[in-house]
Design a protein around this motif. Structure first.
Motif, PDB file in Angstrom:
ATOM      1  N   SER A  17      43.194 -12.020 -36.902  1.00  0.00           N
ATOM      2  CA  SER A  17      43.426 -10.836 -36.876  1.00  0.00           C
ATOM      3  C   SER A  17      44.670 -10.385 -37.452  1.00  0.00           C
ATOM      4  N   ASN A  77      49.903 -11.704 -36.372  1.00  0.00           N
ATOM      5  CA  ASN A  77      51.169 -12.795 -36.443  1.00  0.00           C
ATOM      6  C   ASN A  77      50.721 -12.624 -34.279  1.00  0.00           C
ATOM      7  N   VAL A  78      51.368 -11.726 -33.893  1.00  0.00           N
ATOM      8  CA  VAL A  78      51.147 -11.467 -32.553  1.00  0.00           C
ATOM      9  C   VAL A  78      51.021  -9.650 -32.466  1.00  0.00           C
ATOM     10  N   ALA A 124      40.290 -10.206 -34.196  1.00  0.00           N
ATOM     11  CA  ALA A 124      40.735 -11.596 -33.606  1.00  0.00           C
ATOM     12  C   ALA A 124      39.168 -12.003 -32.781  1.00  0.00           C
ATOM     13  N   ARG A 165      43.139 -15.170 -32.265  1.00  0.00           N
ATOM     14  CA  ARG A 165      43.863 -15.229 -33.341  1.00  0.00           C
ATOM     15  C   ARG A 165      43.357 -15.295 -34.615  1.00  0.00           C
ATOM     16  N   ASN A 166      42.727 -16.483 -34.917  1.00  0.00           N
ATOM     17  CA  ASN A 166      41.876 -16.981 -36.008  1.00  0.00           C
ATOM     18  C   ASN A 166      41.225 -17.793 -36.294  1.00  0.00           C
ATOM     19  N   ASN A 196      39.903 -22.683 -33.654  1.00  0.00           N
ATOM     20  CA  ASN A 196      41.164 -21.101 -32.861  1.00  0.00           C
ATOM     21  C   ASN A 196      42.775 -21.795 -34.044  1.00  0.00           C
ATOM     22  N   ARG A 205      49.630 -18.950 -32.419  1.00  0.00           N
ATOM     23  CA  ARG A 205      50.785 -18.187 -33.196  1.00  0.00           C
ATOM     24  C   ARG A 205      51.552 -19.019 -33.531  1.00  0.00           C
ATOM     25  N   TRP A 244      44.248 -14.531 -26.801  1.00  0.00           N
ATOM     26  CA  TRP A 244      45.065 -14.096 -27.284  1.00  0.00           C
ATOM     27  C   TRP A 244      45.386 -11.950 -27.670  1.00  0.00           C
ATOM     28  N   PRO A 245      46.034 -11.085 -28.078  1.00  0.00           N
ATOM     29  CA  PRO A 245      47.917 -12.133 -28.052  1.00  0.00           C
ATOM     30  C   PRO A 245      48.800 -12.234 -27.039  1.00  0.00           C
ATOM     31  N   HIS A 267      47.444 -17.795 -24.735  1.00  0.00           N
ATOM     32  CA  HIS A 267      46.665 -19.236 -25.446  1.00  0.00           C
ATOM     33  C   HIS A 267      46.679 -19.945 -24.643  1.00  0.00           C
ATOM     34  N   ASP A 293      52.177 -15.557 -23.481  1.00  0.00           N
ATOM     35  CA  ASP A 293      52.257 -14.833 -24.425  1.00  0.00           C
ATOM     36  C   ASP A 293      54.481 -14.743 -23.804  1.00  0.00           C
TER      37      ASP A 293
END
Length: 248
Positions: free
Chosen positions: A55, A58-59, A68, A88-89, A106, A109, A132-133, A136, A142
């Protein structure tokens, strides 16, 4: 040939018999900017490519559809498509040699406290959304974006997301994954924003088309608990032809 995933370009480097470069070709281009700029490439048994894209934040709601995600491309590159969303990553990306299934670690956040959200491991499934976002680890809505409709599909919170195959402690930062000795080796880079540091290890997970037991710590001792200082931060691992596991 050697595939090298740069932050904005995937290169195919042709090597000679002495393993020196003789030709370099740009076969894939993708978004280079943002908070998570590393890329990981994995090659399927049919030669097709998967590339993970972190991503840009962060969010947030991404403006680029490729962020993402994990994208898919043919063996020679060129046109790509989004394969799986909501990661996210996903730094770690590898194929299970027994089944041909792709798996991804993964990184969750930040700024939700010491213990949320968990880090995760996912089976990479075409068309799936990991959340995401807005969601989670499969079931944690979130606190900032979870009540807003997803601009992509209109879903809210954890509706329509797939569950992870495994959860790990928050902020452990799972990076590289590789399959070795009948299990999966995962390198945990270690936390940077937690009151008590966690991670800084390489774990081995028993495996049977997915996690099949309690993990074993293969590499540890790089974090001094009393001082919080680390002599290393595991980043990746790969199985060598000699049967050993090599860890960076």
């Amino acid at each position: 040939a050697l595939l090298v995933a740069g932050s904005g370009t995937l290169y195919r480097v042709t090597l000679d018999e002495t393993r020196r470069e003789v030709e370099r070709e740009e076969i894939l281009h993708y978004a280079p900017s943002g908070q998570h700029s590393t890329r990981t490439v994995a090659v399927a048994s049919d030669g097709s490519l998967l590339v993970s894209h972190g991503s840009s934040c962060n969010v947030c709601w991404e403006e680029d559809e490729e962020r993402a995600t994990i994208i898919s491309a043919p063996p020679d590159g060129g046109e790509w498509r989004v394969f799986m969303r909501g990661l996210r990553n996903a730094v770690g990306l590898a194929f299970d040699p027994a089944t041909g299934t792709a798996w991804a670690t993964n990184n969750g956040r930040d700024m939700m406290g010491d213990d949320l959200p968990p880090e995760t491991l996912y089976r990479v499934v075409d068309g799936a959304h990991a959340g995401w976002p807005r969601c989670h680890a499969g079931d944690i809505v979130d606190p900032e974006l979870g009540n807003e409709p997803d601009p992509g599909d209109g879903l809210v919170g954890c509706d329509g997301v797939v569950a992870p195959a495994a959860r790990f402690g928050a902020h452990m930062a799972p990076l590289g994954i590789d399959f070795w000795e009948g299990g999966a080796a995962i390198a945990f880079h270690g936390s940077w924003n937690r009151s008590e540091k966690v991670g800084y290890e390489v774990w081995w997970l028993p495996w049977d088309d997915g996690p099949a037991g309690e993990p074993l710590s293969l590499v540890g001792g790089v974090l001094e608990r009393e001082t919080g200082e680390a002599t290393g931060r595991p980043a990746g691992s790969t199985a060598g032809a000699d049967g050993a596991l090599y860890v960076s």
